[in-house]
Design a protein around this motif. Sequence first.
Motif, PDB file in Angstrom:
ATOM      1  N   THR A 108      -6.133   0.158  -7.002  1.00  0.00           N
ATOM      2  CA  THR A 108      -6.163  -1.304  -7.009  1.00  0.00           C
ATOM      3  C   THR A 108      -5.025  -1.827  -7.871  1.00  0.00           C
ATOM      4  O   THR A 108      -4.660  -1.204  -8.879  1.00  0.00           O
ATOM      5  CB  THR A 108      -7.494  -1.852  -7.546  1.00  0.00           C
ATOM      6  N   THR A 109      -4.465  -2.957  -7.465  1.00  0.00           N
ATOM      7  CA  THR A 109      -3.420  -3.597  -8.262  1.00  0.00           C
ATOM      8  C   THR A 109      -4.008  -4.561  -9.284  1.00  0.00           C
ATOM      9  O   THR A 109      -3.255  -5.228 -10.000  1.00  0.00           O
ATOM     10  CB  THR A 109      -2.439  -4.368  -7.361  1.00  0.00           C
ATOM     11  N   HIS A 110      -5.326  -4.639  -9.342  1.00  0.00           N
ATOM     12  CA  HIS A 110      -5.963  -5.564 -10.287  1.00  0.00           C
ATOM     13  C   HIS A 110      -5.466  -5.291 -11.710  1.00  0.00           C
ATOM     14  O   HIS A 110      -5.414  -4.146 -12.170  1.00  0.00           O
ATOM     15  CB  HIS A 110      -7.477  -5.406 -10.246  1.00  0.00           C
ATOM     16  N   GLY A 111      -5.097  -6.347 -12.398  1.00  0.00           N
ATOM     17  CA  GLY A 111      -4.605  -6.221 -13.757  1.00  0.00           C
ATOM     18  C   GLY A 111      -3.096  -6.251 -13.876  1.00  0.00           C
ATOM     19  O   GLY A 111      -2.572  -6.389 -14.989  1.00  0.00           O
ATOM     20  N   ARG A 112      -2.411  -6.137 -12.761  1.00  0.00           N
ATOM     21  CA  ARG A 112      -0.950  -6.221 -12.813  1.00  0.00           C
ATOM     22  C   ARG A 112      -0.527  -7.679 -12.916  1.00  0.00           C
ATOM     23  O   ARG A 112      -1.076  -8.544 -12.229  1.00  0.00           O
ATOM     24  CB  ARG A 112      -0.312  -5.621 -11.560  1.00  0.00           C
ATOM     25  N   THR A 113       0.457  -7.928 -13.735  1.00  0.00           N
ATOM     26  CA  THR A 113       1.028  -9.278 -13.793  1.00  0.00           C
ATOM     27  C   THR A 113       2.179  -9.429 -12.811  1.00  0.00           C
ATOM     28  O   THR A 113       2.543 -10.546 -12.450  1.00  0.00           O
ATOM     29  CB  THR A 113       1.531  -9.594 -15.210  1.00  0.00           C
ATOM     30  N   ASP A 114       2.742  -8.300 -12.379  1.00  0.00           N
ATOM     31  CA  ASP A 114       3.867  -8.324 -11.461  1.00  0.00           C
ATOM     32  C   ASP A 114       3.671  -7.219 -10.432  1.00  0.00           C
ATOM     33  O   ASP A 114       3.597  -6.041 -10.787  1.00  0.00           O
ATOM     34  CB  ASP A 114       5.181  -8.124 -12.224  1.00  0.00           C
ATOM     35  N   PRO A 167       0.361   2.568   8.345  1.00  0.00           N
ATOM     36  CA  PRO A 167      -0.771   1.648   8.149  1.00  0.00           C
ATOM     37  C   PRO A 167      -0.505   0.747   6.945  1.00  0.00           C
ATOM     38  O   PRO A 167       0.031   1.202   5.929  1.00  0.00           O
ATOM     39  CB  PRO A 167      -1.961   2.585   7.886  1.00  0.00           C
ATOM     40  N   ALA A 168      -0.859  -0.510   7.052  1.00  0.00           N
ATOM     41  CA  ALA A 168      -0.695  -1.426   5.924  1.00  0.00           C
ATOM     42  C   ALA A 168      -1.675  -1.065   4.812  1.00  0.00           C
ATOM     43  O   ALA A 168      -2.685  -0.376   5.027  1.00  0.00           O
ATOM     44  CB  ALA A 168      -0.899  -2.861   6.381  1.00  0.00           C
ATOM     45  N   LEU A 169      -1.396  -1.561   3.622  1.00  0.00           N
ATOM     46  CA  LEU A 169      -2.205  -1.238   2.454  1.00  0.00           C
ATOM     47  C   LEU A 169      -3.432  -2.144   2.369  1.00  0.00           C
ATOM     48  O   LEU A 169      -3.449  -3.253   2.904  1.00  0.00           O
ATOM     49  CB  LEU A 169      -1.366  -1.381   1.190  1.00  0.00           C
ATOM     50  N   ILE A 170      -4.427  -1.653   1.626  1.00  0.00           N
ATOM     51  CA  ILE A 170      -5.670  -2.396   1.395  1.00  0.00           C
ATOM     52  C   ILE A 170      -5.857  -2.560  -0.107  1.00  0.00           C
ATOM     53  O   ILE A 170      -5.809  -1.576  -0.860  1.00  0.00           O
ATOM     54  CB  ILE A 170      -6.880  -1.657   2.011  1.00  0.00           C
ATOM     55  N   GLU A 171      -6.059  -3.777  -0.553  1.00  0.00           N
ATOM     56  CA  GLU A 171      -6.373  -4.057  -1.954  1.00  0.00           C
ATOM     57  C   GLU A 171      -7.890  -4.129  -2.091  1.00  0.00           C
ATOM     58  O   GLU A 171      -8.522  -5.052  -1.584  1.00  0.00           O
ATOM     59  CB  GLU A 171      -5.738  -5.366  -2.396  1.00  0.00           C
ATOM     60  N   PRO A 172      -8.520  -3.157  -2.793  1.00  0.00           N
ATOM     61  CA  PRO A 172      -9.988  -3.103  -2.822  1.00  0.00           C
ATOM     62  C   PRO A 172     -10.660  -3.903  -3.934  1.00  0.00           C
ATOM     63  O   PRO A 172     -11.884  -3.950  -3.982  1.00  0.00           O
ATOM     64  CB  PRO A 172     -10.264  -1.609  -3.014  1.00  0.00           C
ATOM     65  N   TYR A 173      -9.878  -4.520  -4.834  1.00  0.00           N
ATOM     66  CA  TYR A 173     -10.514  -5.188  -5.979  1.00  0.00           C
ATOM     67  C   TYR A 173      -9.688  -6.400  -6.350  1.00  0.00           C
ATOM     68  O   TYR A 173      -8.786  -6.330  -7.187  1.00  0.00           O
ATOM     69  CB  TYR A 173     -10.632  -4.224  -7.162  1.00  0.00           C
ATOM     70  N   SER A 174      -9.997  -7.526  -5.719  1.00  0.00           N
ATOM     71  CA  SER A 174      -9.201  -8.731  -5.896  1.00  0.00           C
ATOM     72  C   SER A 174     -10.115  -9.937  -6.055  1.00  0.00           C
ATOM     73  O   SER A 174     -11.299  -9.901  -5.688  1.00  0.00           O
ATOM     74  CB  SER A 174      -8.294  -8.916  -4.671  1.00  0.00           C
TER      75      SER A 174
END
Length: 985
Positions: A305-311, A58-65
């Motif tokens: 969540t990836t929120h906050g990542r610069t890369d 299953p593909a990933l889900i970003e919950p906070y963007s």
Amino acid sequence: MATPVVVLTNATLHTDARSTLLRATLLIRDGVVAAAGMNVAIPAGAQVRDMHGLHIWPALIEPYSDLGLPASTTDERKAEVKGARQGNAALRAEARAQALMKPDAERAAKLREQGFALAITHRMDGIARGTSCALLLNDRPVDERVARTDVAAHFSFNKGSSPDAYPSSQMGAIALLRQALLDAQWSARTKVHDHDVTLAALAQQLSGRLVVEGADRNELLRWSVLLREFGVTPIAKGGGDEYARLKAIKSTAMPLLLPLRLPEAYDVEDPYDAQEVTFARLKHWELAPYNAHRVDTAGIAFAFTTHGRTDLKGLWKDLRRMVACGLDTARALEAMTTDAARLFGLDDRHGTLAPGMSADLIVTSSHPLDEHNIIHETWVAGDRYVHVDPDLAELAGTYDLNLGDAIWKLTVKGVPAKLESTVRRASEADSLAVKVKLERQGPLVTLSFSLKDDANAITRLSGTVHAGGGVWDGQGQRPGGQWFPWSAIREAGSSSKDRNDTARTAPPNSAGPVHHPLVGFGWTSAPQQLTTIFRNATVWTNTDKGILRNTDVCIHQGRVVALGQGLQVEELFPGKVRPAITEIDATGRHLTSGIVDEHSHIAISRGVNEGSMSISSQVRIGDVVNPDDINIYRNLAGGVTTVQLLHGSANPIGGQSALIKLRWGQPADSMLIRSAHGHIKFALGENVKQSNWGPGSRFPRSRMGVEQQFYDAFHRAKDYDSTWRLWNGAKPKTRNASEEPRRDLQLEALAEILRSERSISCHSYVQSEIDMLMHVADSMGFTVNTFTHILEGYKMAAKMKEHGVSASTFSDWWAYKFEVYDAIPYNAALLHAAGVNTGINSDDAEMSRRLNQEAAKAIKYGGVAPEEAWKMVTLNPARMLKLDHRIGSVEPGKDADLVLWSADPLSIAAKVERTYVDGICYFDRTSDGQQRAIIASERDRIVRAMMAAKADGAPTRKARRERQHLWHCDDIGEEGHQHEEHDDH
């Protein structure tokens, strides 16, 4: 774009993180999974692909963007219909992500490359931010990409791009949102303001899914307390340090969105640089990788969540690190798929590859957490995006390279999109290998290299890759132009496909303990409330018994139960079952009640003043108590056990106080004295009128304006209170037929003053202003409880006594600004002699640690008796805070807030040996020495681990000094920016 029917056969199919089917088939029709399993019938005309050797997940889900949703603009605000929404621009509850969406193909592509197919996105601007939508990460028109509208309503404590002055502090942000939510509920009930789009949106959102943003563990707990008032349990985006308040966060029942981001190590090779990094920062670097595992073990629902990542490229490395630190691999993937979908009500269409679900999937070479895994493709609702062509053979491995005249060793590393290669003679060591320039185009490869001893002697090879990458052959040219056939055969066991198909993770590293709080000098297991008997102490009772020599004091279950000479355990606890008794030999030592600081600004987060308005009685310091402030511990080391945390002095009417006990290591909510009488901060003088602060427009700008502000406020409060009294006192039939009054938190606090339910502590200096406020109070029917600072109080002592106001003063501060020029060090003694209840406060994080010495100055300046001087920092401020029935003296029934001193507490030689709050020892001088050794050892251990991480190639950041801001009365803003023309008070 999606074809009507696509069939992927012979795949290792993972329909979710825990279900695997070998040699399975996935049938996709019109962007939806039509079938998934072992025996799927392939319809005629379908596009069939053999996926042998590949995995489908299953593909990933970003919950906070905030994908596609930039902050609000000035033009957008100008275009709004005036009067159609709630007045404060930080409240944007009516914003809807799907209506504001602007395509951002570049960001969407970067997310797809990491395996994401869906993002829940909202505009990250303001306190009430509006609703999010679920956005598919394909390249179709926006209206086709919105998979679900109004998924959740989002909130933060940051005002964002709002041009409004209010709020200027975190407590102001909380107060603004609290009032707005009350207004929304009231508006929905009464229909009075049903035209207000912001309030209407908020009212609707309160019954739906809410997501809040917390910068750290303490902010998460603030959100829980606030929204508990409205019966709401939100989803909370955390800061990655939940491990530091895990028990408290679990009790909130809030699901969490954890940042998939780990802190970089500091560059600490220079020992002086290492000293700049705080203990808390060092511990967080060490413990952050364990956070997800500990949250999961605690049974708290969460997603990543990836929120906050610069890369985004390093996210899989960080996730592997979390798995190495204990997080289960399946839970790691669920947190990015099924759990993310479930938290946002999207699990009916997203998160798994069951029939009927959106065809959101990734094609990988192995397990996503394998360090050598390649994400070949991401499918979004059936649309295929190729990142690394899976039909390209994998080349990584070690080869026997036959150059005709000799067998060499060829080593290839990396993924198909980025290969690195070296070559050496078979007889040579690896250190002699030279770099090969390797280029690939489909099955064709070209290689060129030169020997170390002759850079101009270049060998060039051109050929074809066969047998899944295991065999290469072709023609080559030696230096000088001679052509020859060449071949390369990969050694068995050297390719990544030959490895076990599992998530490759290092064994979990051991981590040091979690300290409560994390800043150091905390505990790893909570100190216990013990039954303790102090033997042969000199007890300062603060009662008519005076100072008792050679006296025993017994505390039990957080209370003083007895004091006297030769206390007998059998008499204190008759019966067969007795508590365990801890006896302390206090011979030669002095035992007192804990010091009470009536005026303090320690332990406050993000702003001590809501200085954007002249009346801010709606804000509450209790909303922003910072339990991790090291000054709590330092106060305990100075014998302080109870503190009034006051709003600053920027406003005539400031915010509501917080009365706390210094329960070091406990969460903020546990520090508040819940049953305490309410208090509020007022102010007079230079800090209030701000006329010497340069240009400004805030009323008042003069001392007479301050007086008028008081009158205006209390007249409005009287009307407000009268309205509610009439409505509450009306008969049910009349009340049901009339409009419910609006609850106004600003006026409600002032009405509590009029009803003697809340007491005033007023910042004051000048005689005329002190007289003015007492006149206002007399004419409006209330009493000023305490004048704090009150450095011209000696001029007004008789009138203050008549009014019934207490004085909380400095011992010997004077001449530090113009309105203090008439201060004298005899002030406390003169006020006390006039019969005014007099105390000495700190208003300073450093002075609060030596209030015993400040009290002693009353003996030097004015000859106050020692017992009476001691009461100035214990019983007298307890009376000001309406807590003298619980604290301030040593007598049976009182709280066991006690301090054991090495000598007379009014002596400069006195040191605190132990400090108890509610019978719990939160400071012990012996343990303090041990703590210092532990901190030094922990620092050294973690610094060495950081140095090792750097040596292993981990990225590092420069160490920098972090200075804690110590709040003062006139600090403005969340970061404590102080006006340059002002002093500290």
